[in-house]
Structures are given as C-alpha cells and as structure tokens.
Design a protein around this motif. Structure first.
Motif, PDB file in Angstrom:
ATOM      1  N   ILE A  87       0.839  -1.245   0.032  1.00  0.00           N
ATOM      2  CA  ILE A  87       0.219  -0.021   0.042  1.00  0.00           C
ATOM      3  C   ILE A  87       0.828   1.130   0.147  1.00  0.00           C
ATOM      4  CG2 ILE A  87      -1.712   1.402   1.196  1.00  0.00           C
ATOM      5  CD1 ILE A  87      -2.796  -1.164   2.353  1.00  0.00           C
ATOM      6  N   TYR A  88       2.134   1.356   0.815  1.00  0.00           N
ATOM      7  CA  TYR A  88       2.910   2.480   0.722  1.00  0.00           C
ATOM      8  C   TYR A  88       3.486   2.440  -0.500  1.00  0.00           C
ATOM      9  CZ  TYR A  88       7.377   4.844   2.003  1.00  0.00           C
ATOM     10  OH  TYR A  88       8.179   5.973   1.685  1.00  0.00           O
ATOM     11  N   PHE A  89       3.767   1.570  -1.237  1.00  0.00           N
ATOM     12  CA  PHE A  89       4.647   1.810  -2.413  1.00  0.00           C
ATOM     13  C   PHE A  89       3.698   2.298  -3.481  1.00  0.00           C
ATOM     14  CE2 PHE A  89       8.219  -0.922  -0.611  1.00  0.00           C
ATOM     15  CZ  PHE A  89       9.252  -0.410  -1.361  1.00  0.00           C
ATOM     16  N   LEU A  90       2.485   1.654  -3.526  1.00  0.00           N
ATOM     17  CA  LEU A  90       1.375   2.409  -4.459  1.00  0.00           C
ATOM     18  C   LEU A  90       1.190   3.628  -4.093  1.00  0.00           C
ATOM     19  CD1 LEU A  90      -0.920  -0.885  -4.778  1.00  0.00           C
ATOM     20  CD2 LEU A  90       0.930  -0.024  -6.483  1.00  0.00           C
ATOM     21  N   TRP A  91       1.080   3.886  -2.900  1.00  0.00           N
ATOM     22  CA  TRP A  91       0.559   5.388  -2.695  1.00  0.00           C
ATOM     23  C   TRP A  91       1.624   6.242  -2.919  1.00  0.00           C
ATOM     24  CZ3 TRP A  91       2.810   8.803   0.932  1.00  0.00           C
ATOM     25  CH2 TRP A  91       2.143  10.172   0.903  1.00  0.00           C
ATOM     26  N   SER A  92       2.838   5.864  -2.719  1.00  0.00           N
ATOM     27  CA  SER A  92       4.278   6.845  -2.804  1.00  0.00           C
ATOM     28  C   SER A  92       4.343   7.193  -4.746  1.00  0.00           C
ATOM     29  CB  SER A  92       5.361   6.238  -2.239  1.00  0.00           C
ATOM     30  OG  SER A  92       5.156   5.979  -0.961  1.00  0.00           O
ATOM     31  N   ALA A  93       4.393   5.843  -5.079  1.00  0.00           N
ATOM     32  CA  ALA A  93       4.260   5.865  -6.745  1.00  0.00           C
ATOM     33  C   ALA A  93       3.335   6.634  -7.344  1.00  0.00           C
ATOM     34  CB  ALA A  93       4.480   4.376  -7.179  1.00  0.00           C
ATOM     35  N   THR A  94       2.116   6.737  -6.764  1.00  0.00           N
ATOM     36  CA  THR A  94       0.981   7.365  -7.607  1.00  0.00           C
ATOM     37  C   THR A  94       0.912   8.731  -7.195  1.00  0.00           C
ATOM     38  OG1 THR A  94      -0.607   6.799  -6.028  1.00  0.00           O
ATOM     39  CG2 THR A  94      -0.273   5.197  -7.949  1.00  0.00           C
ATOM     40  N   THR A  95       1.301   9.104  -6.014  1.00  0.00           N
ATOM     41  CA  THR A  95       1.335  10.503  -5.209  1.00  0.00           C
ATOM     42  C   THR A  95       2.512  11.265  -5.584  1.00  0.00           C
ATOM     43  OG1 THR A  95       1.924   9.893  -3.202  1.00  0.00           O
ATOM     44  CG2 THR A  95      -0.464   9.781  -3.695  1.00  0.00           C
ATOM     45  N   GLY A  96       3.409  10.792  -6.029  1.00  0.00           N
ATOM     46  CA  GLY A  96       4.940  11.646  -6.235  1.00  0.00           C
ATOM     47  C   GLY A  96       5.595  11.573  -4.879  1.00  0.00           C
ATOM     48  N   HIS A  97       5.399  10.818  -3.795  1.00  0.00           N
ATOM     49  CA  HIS A  97       6.010  10.777  -2.598  1.00  0.00           C
ATOM     50  C   HIS A  97       7.373  10.343  -2.753  1.00  0.00           C
ATOM     51  CE1 HIS A  97       6.669  10.615   1.542  1.00  0.00           C
ATOM     52  NE2 HIS A  97       7.044   9.466   1.671  1.00  0.00           N
ATOM     53  N   PHE A  98       7.754   9.580  -3.372  1.00  0.00           N
ATOM     54  CA  PHE A  98       9.104   9.121  -3.810  1.00  0.00           C
ATOM     55  C   PHE A  98       9.958  10.406  -4.450  1.00  0.00           C
ATOM     56  CE2 PHE A  98       7.575   4.316  -4.197  1.00  0.00           C
ATOM     57  CZ  PHE A  98       8.266   4.031  -3.059  1.00  0.00           C
ATOM     58  N   ARG A  99       9.454  11.302  -4.979  1.00  0.00           N
ATOM     59  CA  ARG A  99      10.147  12.524  -5.402  1.00  0.00           C
ATOM     60  C   ARG A  99      10.953  13.049  -4.194  1.00  0.00           C
ATOM     61  NH1 ARG A  99       6.353  13.139  -9.181  1.00  0.00           N
ATOM     62  NH2 ARG A  99       5.053  14.888  -8.008  1.00  0.00           N
ATOM     63  N   LYS A 100      10.582  13.038  -2.985  1.00  0.00           N
ATOM     64  CA  LYS A 100      11.194  13.430  -1.610  1.00  0.00           C
ATOM     65  C   LYS A 100      12.346  12.683  -1.255  1.00  0.00           C
ATOM     66  CE  LYS A 100       6.818  15.614   0.594  1.00  0.00           C
ATOM     67  NZ  LYS A 100       6.089  15.522   1.608  1.00  0.00           N
ATOM     68  N   ILE A 101      12.429  11.711  -1.626  1.00  0.00           N
ATOM     69  CA  ILE A 101      13.597  10.761  -1.497  1.00  0.00           C
ATOM     70  C   ILE A 101      14.911  10.753  -2.519  1.00  0.00           C
ATOM     71  CG2 ILE A 101      14.128   8.481  -0.845  1.00  0.00           C
ATOM     72  CD1 ILE A 101      11.607   7.614   0.305  1.00  0.00           C
ATOM     73  N   PHE A 102      14.093  10.781  -3.634  1.00  0.00           N
ATOM     74  CA  PHE A 102      15.221  10.834  -4.724  1.00  0.00           C
ATOM     75  C   PHE A 102      15.124  12.284  -5.444  1.00  0.00           C
ATOM     76  CE2 PHE A 102      13.584   6.412  -4.279  1.00  0.00           C
ATOM     77  CZ  PHE A 102      14.793   5.790  -4.049  1.00  0.00           C
ATOM     78  N   PRO A 103      16.129  12.783  -6.048  1.00  0.00           N
ATOM     79  CA  PRO A 103      17.583  12.129  -6.197  1.00  0.00           C
ATOM     80  C   PRO A 103      18.352  12.256  -4.949  1.00  0.00           C
ATOM     81  CG  PRO A 103      17.635  14.242  -7.252  1.00  0.00           C
ATOM     82  CD  PRO A 103      16.153  14.022  -6.882  1.00  0.00           C
ATOM     83  N   LEU A 104      19.484  11.431  -4.644  1.00  0.00           N
ATOM     84  CA  LEU A 104      20.341  11.684  -3.614  1.00  0.00           C
ATOM     85  C   LEU A 104      21.787  11.617  -4.169  1.00  0.00           C
ATOM     86  CD1 LEU A 104      20.775  11.391  -0.610  1.00  0.00           C
ATOM     87  CD2 LEU A 104      20.630   9.056  -0.914  1.00  0.00           C
ATOM     88  N   SER A 105      22.561  12.500  -3.862  1.00  0.00           N
ATOM     89  CA  SER A 105      23.978  12.700  -4.274  1.00  0.00           C
ATOM     90  C   SER A 105      24.726  12.549  -2.860  1.00  0.00           C
ATOM     91  CB  SER A 105      24.266  14.127  -5.052  1.00  0.00           C
ATOM     92  OG  SER A 105      24.144  15.303  -3.932  1.00  0.00           O
ATOM     93  N   PRO A 106      26.097  12.008  -3.377  1.00  0.00           N
ATOM     94  CA  PRO A 106      27.076  11.784  -2.122  1.00  0.00           C
ATOM     95  C   PRO A 106      27.358  13.341  -1.538  1.00  0.00           C
ATOM     96  CG  PRO A 106      27.648  10.380  -4.143  1.00  0.00           C
ATOM     97  CD  PRO A 106      26.353  11.355  -4.675  1.00  0.00           C
ATOM     98  N   ARG A 107      27.461  14.117  -2.515  1.00  0.00           N
ATOM     99  CA  ARG A 107      27.888  15.477  -1.929  1.00  0.00           C
ATOM    100  C   ARG A 107      26.970  16.035  -1.027  1.00  0.00           C
ATOM    101  NH1 ARG A 107      29.462  20.701  -5.919  1.00  0.00           N
ATOM    102  NH2 ARG A 107      29.875  22.073  -4.118  1.00  0.00           N
TER     103      ARG A 107
END
Length: 212
Positions: A87-107
């Motif tokens: 449920i979390y993965f589907l909700w995050s994928a459809t609402t754009g929540h994953f954009r809060k986690i990505f992208p991620l840079s070493p710097r």
C-alpha cells in the motif's frame, strides 16, 4: 519625484494550509512500526531456538514466550508488513511521494551528515535531508531483502528457486539476520534523530500544517 519601494508579496488569503504528512503516510508509518517491532521481537525468539551465532537474545526482549507462539506472531506480522508495504509503495508511486527521497547525491549526503554531527543541520517541515533520504532508501531495500529471505526460510521446498538464489537455506538465514540487524540499526538512528529534533514527532501523529 519620490522613489517607490517594492512591496512584499502578500500570502493568498484563500490558500489552505498544506498537510506535512498526509494520512496514508501516517497510517502506513505506524502500522509498519508495529509490524517491524513485533517481527523483530518474535524473530529473536525463533532465533534462540536455533542460533546461528554464539549468542542468544534475553527472553525479556523476545516476543512469543515459546517457539510456536513466536512463529505465529512472526507470520501474522509478516502479512501485515507485506500488505502495508505494498500500500505504501503504491501510494508513494501514484502521489509522487518518492520524489522526496530521490535524487540523492554523495555530496549532499556528506554536507548534511557533517551538519548533523555538528548540530547545525536545519530541518524544514516535510522536507527530507540527504541523511534521511539515504536512511529511508536503505531501510526500504532491507525490507525487501528481509521479506524475500524470510519466504525462502519459511518455504524452502515450495520456493526452492528463491532459496537457491540466496545461496541455500543456511545462507538465507544469515541474509535474514543481517537484514534484521540493518532495520534494527535504522530504528535506533531514527529514534535518536527524533530525540534530537522532537518537533518532527507531532506532525507524524496529527499530520501537521504548513501555512501558505
């Protein structure tokens, strides 16, 4: 002629406050917390019945009391974790929540880690810093690994292909244990960060509001 000074833009009086953590995120967060804690505690009881290292966990911090009850709790919480995770993965994928986690840079990670260690890391409500992003990404990966290795241990005959892919039953137990250790480590760091910045806890309960 007098020179006019620019006026500060006014907030839109009709705009509504933005919720920091929507209710689906809060619900899945707390259900995951319950499932993970119960699975770790019952998993320690199962581990004690057949240790793979030279130690066992004290009965006081295990759940189940005996092997049969621990397995029952472990399987029940496994299904809660899997369904809630989907449920979390589907909700995050459809609402754009994953954009809060990505992208991620070493710097960015090194910058925020240095700031956190010197207590100079600024926190914006609803915005994840690079340290949080890496921790969340890591625990999501560990969650996938622990479910797959758990299935390989639970049904090594029916899911022989999964057990073989993990190197066999014994190796799958080690993979499962280290994935558990990674999640337990995440929980420790997560609680430590909450203790350092306690104002982040109420929004995860009430949702919080950001004024426009």
């Amino acid at each position: 002629m007098t020179r006019s000074t620019p006026t500060k833009p006014q907030a839109n009086p009709g705009a509504k406050p933005r919720v920091i953590h929507p209710w689906p995120l809060r619900l899945t967060h707390w259900l995951n917390a319950v499932a993970v804690v119960m699975m770790i505690g019952s998993g320690w009881q199962i581990y004690d019945a057949s240790p793979i290292f030279g130690f066992t966990f004290p009965p006081l911090i295990t759940i189940g009391g005996w092997l049969g009850a621990a397995i029952a709790w472990h399987l029940a919480m496994m299904w809660l974790l899997v369904v809630n995770g989907l449920i979390y993965f589907l909700w995050s994928a459809t609402t754009g929540h994953f954009r809060k986690i990505f992208p991620l840079s070493p710097r960015a990670f090194w910058h925020d880690l240095t700031a956190a260690l010197t207590f100079n890391l600024k926190h914006e409500p609803g915005v994840y810093n690079a340290v949080q992003k890496l921790l969340y990404f890591g625990v999501l990966c560990a969650g996938v690994v622990i479910v797959l290795s758990g299935l390989a241990i639970w049904k090594p005959v029916q899911l022989w292909f999964l057990t073989d892919a993990l190197g066999g039953f014994v190796i799958a137990r080690y993979v499962h244990f280290f994935a558990m250790a990674a999640i337990a480590g995440f929980l420790f760091i997560h609680l430590l960060l909450v203790a350092m910045v306690p104002k982040v806890l109420p929004p995860m309960i009430t949702g919080g509001r950001i004024e426009p």
